[in-house]
Design a protein around this motif. Structure first.
Motif: not given
Length: 80
Positions: A1-22
Motif C-alpha cells: 500500500v502506498q499513501i500520498e497526501a496531495q495539498f499541492g497542484k494538480v500536476e503533483s497529483m498526476f505524478k502520484d497517480f503515475c507513481g501508483f501505476k509504475i
C-alpha cells in the motif's frame, strides 16, 4: 500500500497517480491511496489566490476514469 497526501497542484497529483501505476506494474503495489482536499476554496478562504490549480477531490474523481490507469486507487477527500 502506498499513501500520498496531495495539498499541492494538480500536476503533483498526476505524478502520484503515475507513481501508483509504475509500482503496480512492478508488482510492488496492491493499493494506492490518494488524499486530497474536498473544497480548497472554502478551506483557504483567506488565501483564494493560492488555490488556483490546486488538486481537489472532484477533479481527481473525474480525471481517474479518463486516464485509465488500470491499477487500484482509493481516493479520499478531506473536508474541514
Amino acid at each position: 500500500v502506498q499513501i500520498e497526501a496531495q495539498f499541492g497542484k494538480v500536476e503533483s497529483m498526476f505524478k502520484d497517480f503515475c507513481g501508483f501505476k509504475i509500482c503496480s506494474y512492478e508488482r510492488r503495489l496492491t493499493l494506492g491511496i490518494e488524499i486530497v482536499i474536498s473544497e480548497p476554496n472554502s478551506y483557504f478562504k483567506h488565501r483564494k489566490a493560492s488555490t488556483s490549480g490546486m488538486a481537489y477531490f472532484d477533479i481527481a474523481k473525474r480525471t481517474l476514469p479518463a486516464i485509465d490507469l488500470n491499477c487500484p486507487i482509493w481516493l479520499i477527500g478531506l473536508k474541514e
